[in-house]
Scaffold this motif. Structure first.
Motif, PDB file in Angstrom:
ATOM      1  N   GLY B 181       4.051 -26.228 -60.681  1.00  0.00           N
ATOM      2  CA  GLY B 181       4.520 -25.380 -61.782  1.00  0.00           C
ATOM      3  C   GLY B 181       3.990 -23.960 -61.705  1.00  0.00           C
ATOM      4  N   PRO B 182       2.667 -23.810 -61.615  1.00  0.00           N
ATOM      5  CA  PRO B 182       2.123 -22.450 -61.492  1.00  0.00           C
ATOM      6  C   PRO B 182       2.664 -21.709 -60.265  1.00  0.00           C
ATOM      7  CG  PRO B 182       0.388 -24.003 -62.073  1.00  0.00           C
ATOM      8  CD  PRO B 182       1.607 -24.816 -61.785  1.00  0.00           C
ATOM      9  N   LEU B 183       2.804 -22.418 -59.153  1.00  0.00           N
ATOM     10  CA  LEU B 183       3.304 -21.738 -57.954  1.00  0.00           C
ATOM     11  C   LEU B 183       4.757 -21.295 -58.142  1.00  0.00           C
ATOM     12  CD1 LEU B 183       3.074 -20.750 -55.061  1.00  0.00           C
ATOM     13  CD2 LEU B 183       3.574 -23.091 -54.271  1.00  0.00           C
ATOM     14  N   LEU B 184       5.573 -22.183 -58.685  1.00  0.00           N
ATOM     15  CA  LEU B 184       6.974 -21.804 -58.905  1.00  0.00           C
ATOM     16  C   LEU B 184       7.057 -20.575 -59.805  1.00  0.00           C
ATOM     17  CD1 LEU B 184      10.045 -22.308 -58.650  1.00  0.00           C
ATOM     18  CD2 LEU B 184       9.858 -23.850 -60.628  1.00  0.00           C
ATOM     19  N   MET B 185       6.298 -20.584 -60.893  1.00  0.00           N
ATOM     20  CA  MET B 185       6.393 -19.463 -61.826  1.00  0.00           C
ATOM     21  C   MET B 185       5.791 -18.184 -61.238  1.00  0.00           C
ATOM     22  SD  MET B 185       8.331 -20.184 -64.314  1.00  0.00           S
ATOM     23  CE  MET B 185       8.103 -18.534 -64.976  1.00  0.00           C
ATOM     24  N   LYS B 186       4.792 -18.324 -60.370  1.00  0.00           N
ATOM     25  CA  LYS B 186       4.243 -17.140 -59.694  1.00  0.00           C
ATOM     26  C   LYS B 186       5.323 -16.482 -58.825  1.00  0.00           C
ATOM     27  CE  LYS B 186       0.384 -15.895 -56.568  1.00  0.00           C
ATOM     28  NZ  LYS B 186       1.074 -15.676 -55.281  1.00  0.00           N
TER      29      LYS B 186
END
Lengths: 497, 497
Positions: B181-186
């Motif tokens: 999730g954090p990587l996708l949103m980054k």
């Protein structure tokens, strides 16, 4: 919320666009069923000029098509309850209704209903609605005799006695046969006429009229192929029924029930009142819920049988209300490919003569094994279920499902099973239980929870007392429609304008 | 629909009342989660000036809190599916999704999603979203390795293989641990920044602005304790999440789920986008449905166990998706006072180390009778259920519930049971699946089924692909939000104005 010129419920007409008012009244009521009739009577009694618009060529609505059982009690009990030896307590009635609908219930409506139910009984009898001081002690869906009082829900069935003392509250009108609905509407229609209400038949409400403040100030009605503008100085009351006859709305809002059930109601139950309310910003609640029934009694002797799924498992106490069984088979047993009612010759009894279930015999057997084979159940499953049931039934016990001892007796060979599977014969009637979000007063709320000035609703155009088939009892919908119809009429009539 | 002056979602501001536009843009987007990010990227790529308003002080939304599995396939298969030896067919994917959601499904959205899912995969990888060409073959809720492909739903579980050939479609990002999730949103946040989108953090959208034709022409936003008027010449896109954090809305619209479940999402999932849409006449659908889960795996070895109710009956194939089990325990087994998972020492395995279920041991036994007593089940019920299960499992069969042979083996003494009853320990997470009624294009519909000019929505502010926990698969919500976010951005950007 669109600038199109067409007249549809989603496009309220603006009063600033209206040059001429064809009718000028205090209260305009849409729909002449039980809710609309009671709203009209109360509004007229409060001194308002009332115009009542009905789609059909006569009064009646779905109330006239129903048995018109009315669910009433509390405050010590109605005269009928008392005459039959029952004392009914308001808090007990409230506890029962809370248990019926759990966190789907509208607490304010439940309380208003229970606290004023005795008064409602007296109001109805004051209009001449006849109730005999007698109880029908059979397990029945409605009284086909002229007897009045009947257990019409799950009051005596597990788990409800844990929540409230069982009291019968279904009041059937004093008339032979299933004729309570027409009689109730005949009496209410006369009461409306006596009060000088202007009744307009064959008049279809099209959309509401709002002013610049978004207040409802009237309604557009089509009469004789012409659109007329009705000014309603105190407000419009929507009593136009539910939406079970509107396939598109059922599919959109109650898709679980879009599965081949039989809608019951009048042809005008197309959700038009709900759509008109939505068109001016009203919120809707409980739209996904419907009444649904598997009317497996009469004959009541089938209650001695057991309901099983395609695993050969029981899943419910068979002494509960037919709507609770319908809900359970449709929703909780949705993954079961078959639903059977297993009984014996004594239980089968007068099934072919008395029933309107329409279920076919799915199998018979001189032994459990034989029936199990005919029903294509997992080997040994029916033997386990039925043997266990019979062993406990002989002792008056049902430790798993708590069917009351009254309906427990061993099921004896030869056996017979009815196919109660939806789509394989049986009658599964339904009607909708969702609608406009409203206060007990009949005032309709917008999606922010605020009152929409000038708009009222009652009956199945609203979400009222009954919220699920699982907790339904016969008489709740006519009870809700007539009682909250009255309140809406009172509230609208006294609105400052 | 009220003349009050206060700024609330239910009271759209009238453009005629606005003297000054603080921001003038083409497309205003509310919410910087997965849906809002993708809408912004596409709108900017189509040449629109875009302003994006986010309540929090950073991007992310609920997408960043999720595992960001993305459900994709069809058109022969994504590069990952193909590398792992799977060929995925669009019609097969469509058949699967139809089976998942039945008549609750939005056919137009399903078709758009399946037909363009491969393109969506390519679009994501084009932005730099990394997927490893590998499959995680374990039964897991998400990949904790950097592997990509995973069966994330009921594809292999009865009855779904009868409707569609099982193909894994859950795509996990290439990163160790639950950090997708954090990587996708980054990555999406960088793509938004690269396109010159004007991003406004700590900016709360309050209500929409409409003109005299009821068209949406802007939005009121509160920034630094001041209300600013944002003119959006091409439209406003609501990507503000669902309403699981709004207790009042859950009670009102999804009361079945108002029962002590744990909401999962970000604190902004208060339904504000839905309320703003309703305030301008938008219809809502599927509001009563939520995702709910009983995450009884990992460890996957618990899948060898059986789930039983308080009658000692099994009720589901235990190899299905955790959300389907959660739905079933909560709804179909609602009358059961207990839900147990019965297993043995081998099945229990690493439960205490790996699980986040939180269920306590309810009983143990060297014999079935002993466990049955500890669990207070009807005498003989567990013996019947477990003996029957074991007898068939030894033959690789599960005639009643069709658990796949892969997860069938006899459960051997000593036995252990976990108490999976809601309210007695286990984690039952939920989030909402209802919202604004919209077209695949993102256009929002009013209650009459007509497009509201200037209003768009995506993600959990809408009712999208996933409609029930019963048919849910991990990756459907992020898949839906990112894909339909893109379409909403494209549609708004090209709107004539």
């Amino acid at each position: 919320m669109n600038s199109s010129n067409k007249t549809s419920p989603s496009h309220p007409r603006l009063s600033s666009d209206i040059n001429h008012w064809d009718i000028d009244t205090d209260v305009a009521i849409i729909g002449f069923g039980g809710a609309g009739a009671c709203a009209a009577i109360e509004a007229a009694d409060a001194g308002a000029k009332v115009d009542l618009f009905e789609l059909a060529s006569a009064s009646g609505g779905s109330t006239a098509l129903s048995s018109a059982e009315i669910y009433m009690g509390g405050n010590g009990g109605t005269a009928v309850q008392q005459a039959c030896g029952y004392s009914d307590d308001t808090e007990n009635m409230l506890s029962y209704l809370r248990a019926c609908f759990g966190n789907q219930a509208d607490e304010a409506k439940l309380r208003s209903y229970c606290e004023n139910s005795l008064n409602h009984y007296q109001w109805l009898t004051g209009l001449g609605v006849p109730f005999k001081m007698s109880e029908l002690k059979e397990r029945a869906i409605m009284a086909l005799t002229d007897d009045c009082l009947l257990y019409t829900g799950n009051e005596k069935a597990y788990p409800f006695p844990e929540a409230a003392q069982p009291i019968p509250r279904g009041h059937n009108l004093e008339i032979e046969g299933d004729n309570g609905g027409p009689l109730l509407m005949k009496i209410l229609t006369e009461a409306v006429a006596d009060r000088g209400v202007n009744v307009h038949y064959e008049s279809r409400a099209l959309t509401l009229i709002i002013d610049d403040n978004q207040e409802v100030v009237g309604v557009v009605v089509r009469v004789d192929q012409e659109e007329i503008n009705v000014r309603a100085r105190r407000g419009v009351i929507l009593c136009a029924g539910g939406f079970c006859m509107n396939e598109e709305m059922v599919r959109k809002y109650a898709p679980t029930f879009d599965c081949g059930l039989t809608p019951i109601g009048n042809p005008g139950d197309t959700g038009s009142g709900i759509l008109m309310g939505q068109g001016v910003g009203a919120a809707t609640v409980n739209m996904h819920e419907c009444f649904v029934s598997l009317p497996y009694y009469p004959p009541s002797s089938l209650t001695y049988g057991i309901l099983i799924n395609d695993k050969g498992q029981r899943f419910i106490n068979e002494d509960c209300y037919h709507g609770r069984v319908g809900y359970n088979t449709l929703l909780e047993q949705r993954n079961s490919k078959r639903i059977y009612l297993v009984t014996d010759v004594a239980g089968y009894g007068d099934y072919e003569k008395m029933s309107y279930l329409g279920a076919q015999v799915a199998g018979t057997g001189d032994t459990i094994e034989e029936l199990e084979g005919e029903l294509e159940l997992p080997a040994g499953s029916l033997d386990y279920t039925l043997s266990s049931y019979n062993r406990h039934a002989a002792e008056g016990q049902d430790p798993s499902y708590h069917k009351s001892a009254e309906w427990l007796r061993p099921i004896e060979a030869p056996y017979v099973a009815l196919d109660c599977t939806l789509g394989r014969g049986p009658f599964y009637p339904f009607f909708t239980l969702g609608g406009l979000d409203s206060l007990p007063t009949g005032e309709v709320l917008n999606t922010g929870g605020e009152v929409i000035a000038g708009l009222y609703a009652a009956g199945r155009t609203t979400a009222g007392i009954p919220r699920t088939a699982s907790g339904y009892a016969s008489g709740m919908s006519v009870g809700d429609a007539t009682y909250f119809g009255r309140l809406a009429g009172q509230t609208a009539a006294k609105r400052d304008c």
